[in-house]
Design an enzyme around this catalytic site. Structure first.
Site, mmCIF file in Angstrom:
data_model
loop_
_atom_site.group_PDB
_atom_site.id
_atom_site.type_symbol
_atom_site.label_atom_id
_atom_site.label_comp_id
_atom_site.label_asym_id
_atom_site.label_seq_id
_atom_site.Cartn_x
_atom_site.Cartn_y
_atom_site.Cartn_z
ATOM 1 N N LYS A 21 -4.498 -6.317 -6.278
ATOM 2 C CA LYS A 21 -3.539 -5.223 -6.476
ATOM 3 C C LYS A 21 -2.646 -5.057 -5.244
ATOM 4 O O LYS A 21 -1.426 -4.999 -5.360
ATOM 5 C CB LYS A 21 -4.309 -3.931 -6.773
ATOM 6 N N SER A 22 -3.249 -5.008 -4.069
ATOM 7 C CA SER A 22 -2.457 -4.798 -2.845
ATOM 8 C C SER A 22 -1.460 -5.929 -2.649
ATOM 9 O O SER A 22 -0.300 -5.708 -2.271
ATOM 10 C CB SER A 22 -3.383 -4.751 -1.624
ATOM 11 N N GLY A 93 -0.439 5.356 -5.348
ATOM 12 C CA GLY A 93 -0.252 5.738 -3.944
ATOM 13 C C GLY A 93 0.389 4.613 -3.144
ATOM 14 O O GLY A 93 1.215 4.865 -2.260
ATOM 15 N N ARG A 121 -1.781 14.128 -3.915
ATOM 16 C CA ARG A 121 -2.240 13.332 -2.774
ATOM 17 C C ARG A 121 -1.345 13.517 -1.549
ATOM 18 O O ARG A 121 -0.137 13.725 -1.669
ATOM 19 C CB ARG A 121 -2.351 11.866 -3.197
ATOM 20 N N SER A 165 -5.164 3.761 7.745
ATOM 21 C CA SER A 165 -4.590 3.578 6.404
ATOM 22 C C SER A 165 -3.600 2.416 6.404
ATOM 23 O O SER A 165 -2.599 2.438 7.125
ATOM 24 C CB SER A 165 -3.877 4.861 5.958
ATOM 25 N N GLN A 167 -1.733 1.729 3.925
ATOM 26 C CA GLN A 167 -0.505 2.185 3.268
ATOM 27 C C GLN A 167 0.441 2.792 4.294
ATOM 28 O O GLN A 167 1.639 2.502 4.298
ATOM 29 C CB GLN A 167 -0.841 3.196 2.169
ATOM 30 N N ASP A 314 -12.290 0.994 -0.954
ATOM 31 C CA ASP A 314 -12.176 1.154 -2.412
ATOM 32 C C ASP A 314 -13.484 0.847 -3.136
ATOM 33 O O ASP A 314 -13.606 1.118 -4.334
ATOM 34 C CB ASP A 314 -11.066 0.251 -2.952
ATOM 35 N N LYS A 341 -8.395 10.117 -2.441
ATOM 36 C CA LYS A 341 -8.073 8.981 -3.315
ATOM 37 C C LYS A 341 -7.643 9.513 -4.690
ATOM 38 O O LYS A 341 -7.340 10.694 -4.833
ATOM 39 C CB LYS A 341 -9.281 8.038 -3.409
ATOM 40 N N ARG A 345 -13.316 11.194 -4.321
ATOM 41 C CA ARG A 345 -14.372 10.253 -4.723
ATOM 42 C C ARG A 345 -15.744 10.589 -4.146
ATOM 43 O O ARG A 345 -16.737 9.999 -4.578
ATOM 44 C CB ARG A 345 -13.974 8.809 -4.394
#
Ligand code: S3P
Length: 433
Positions: A21-22, A93, A121, A165, A167, A314, A341, A345
């Site tokens: 995915k990333s 996100g 978020r 992070s 991201q 994750d 998240k 979670r």
């Protein structure tokens, strides 16, 4: 409500898991801001990556998608157009935060919004560091979407990150590429480095220091379209690795899985817990890749600390599930990032494990889990709460349950693994997938 399968005869066979995915997100983004054609093989067609593709289409980038192959016709970052409508980030996100870094340096204004979960978020973690390069990002009073990004001329910076992070780091790198002078970004802990690796392939000059935390970005590179082979997502493979380890009489092979060490914390965890696991490395020109075979074994408990978290962030719901089957008490600490998240979670994992009769204590930054071999189910109605990874964790837990369980909001899995239930079915049938 979806009726979840049990696995009285174990899971068998081999599977090629969907593309990472990333890496799929980044391949679209880099293709869109480079000049020339980018061809992406084994692209993940989950909802999140499709949100990224759609956002760039809305900014005038042409692309074609045929099964797992996507062709992006990039004309360089300066060719991105102001979108006619606000951009829909869906549940993603990664799309939101990385796009903020790209859009911060454009000469137009962009609006971003998302679904109910994404709009809760935290986004200030991106807008605040971006402001050090001169970016102007407006959020709600709660620091959430919807956002308005007022594109600006950006300046190089030297920035010490406050959260671990990838991201946020990637947003800063994308902004730094557009600045007038070089930038240095220092991470709190090393996180997934797909942005840096792929940017080098596309022609950028990015150096990572020996500490794996200091990143130097040279601005204004000439980026050229490339062919990207997306490896299998270790985060998707992790569901079946967990199943293979905990469901009696199982043996599974996962093929062509990404083995980038910033992502393989789950493999380290399985090995430390005593799982019966073999890795066969495969030749590759890009990110490390291999086949992983796993068979059932009795697991030992594990203690996870803050520095272990980024490489397994994750997969922590699965670590909790593995711990619930281990022989003793496990703990996950330093994992407060889990609270922000797709769902909180810590809360959702604790709630789901308790339904299975697992004794688990919720902590502000993690949980303590008492492992046991047999669960005494006290609620057969599981719930993903709209979070893909919680839904898939529930489905893996159900394989081992002494009675059939139901799952609410099962369709959330399409965010990262649209064919999850079909792939699971193949392994229950013991065949090739
Ligand atoms: C991601 C980084 C991680 C991860 C997410 C994907 C990425 O988020 O949890 O699923 O592609 O960069 P954070 O950067 O918020 O830790």
């Amino acid at each position: 409500m979806k009726e979840l399968a049990t696995a009285p005869h174990g899971l068998h066979g081999s599977l090629t898991v969907p593309g990472d995915k990333s890496i799929s997100h980044r391949a679209v983004m880099l293709g869109a801001i480079s000049k020339g054609e980018t061809v992406i093989h084994h692209f993940l067609d989950g909802d999140d990556c499709l949100s990224t593709l759609k956002a760039f289409n809305d900014m005038g980038v042409k692309s074609e998608r045929n099964g797992g192959t996507v062709v992006i016709h990039g004309n360089g970052i300066d060719a991105l157009n102001k979108p006619a409508q606000p951009l829909d980030m869906g549940n993603s996100g990664t799309t939101t935060r990385l796009l903020m870094g790209i859009l911060a340096g454009r000469d137009f204004e962009t609006r971003l919004f998302g679904d109910a979960s994404l709009q809760k978020r935290p986004m200030k973690r991106v807008s605040e560091p971006l402001s050090h390069l001169g970016a102007q990002v407006e959020l709600t009073d709660n620091g959430t979407l919807p956002a308005v990004i007022y594109g600006q001329k950006l300046h190089g910076t030297n920035y010490q990150m406050k959260v671990a992070s990838a991201q946020v780091k990637s947003a800063l790198i994308f902004a730094a590429l557009q600045a007038d002078t070089p930038s240095t970004i220092i991470e709190k802990l090393p996180t997934r480095n797909h942005t840096e690796i792929m940017l080098r392939q596309f022609g950028a000059e990015i150096e990572t220091g020996a500490d794996q935390k200091t990143i130097h970005v040279m601005p204004q590179p000439e980026l050229t379209g490339q062919t990207v082979e997306v490896p299998g997502d270790v985060s998707s493979a992790a569901f079946f690795l967990t199943a293979g380890a905990i469901v009696p009489d199982s043996k599974i092979k996962l093929e062509r899985v990404n083995l980038n060490p910033t992502r393989t914390g789950i493999i380290d965890v399985l090995q430390k817990m005593g799982a019966d696991l073999q890795i066969e490395a495969l030749p590759t020109k890009g990110e490390p890749l291999g086949n992983i075979t796993i068979a059932t074994s009795q697991l030992k408990p594990i203690q996870i600390e803050a520095e272990d978290i980024p490489a397994v962030i994750d997969e922590l719901p699965l670590v909790a599930l593995l711990a619930a089957c281990a022989d003793g008490t496990s703990s996950i600490r330093g994992a407060e990032e889990l609270r922000v998240k797709e769902t909180d979670r810590i809360q959702t994992v604790v709630a789901e494990l308790r339904k299975l009769g697992v004794q688990v204590e919720e902590l502000a930054d993690g949980m303590i889990i008492e492992g046991r071999n047999e669960w005494a189910i006290n609620n057969d109605q599981l719930d993903s709460y709209g979070d893909h990874r919680i839904g898939m964790m529930d489905a893996i837990a159900a394989l081992k349950a002494p009675q059939p369980l139901q799952l609410a909001h099962a369709d959330a899995v399409s965010v990262s693994y649209p064919k999850f239930f079909q792939d699971l079915q193949k392994l229950l049938g013991g065949g090739q997938a």
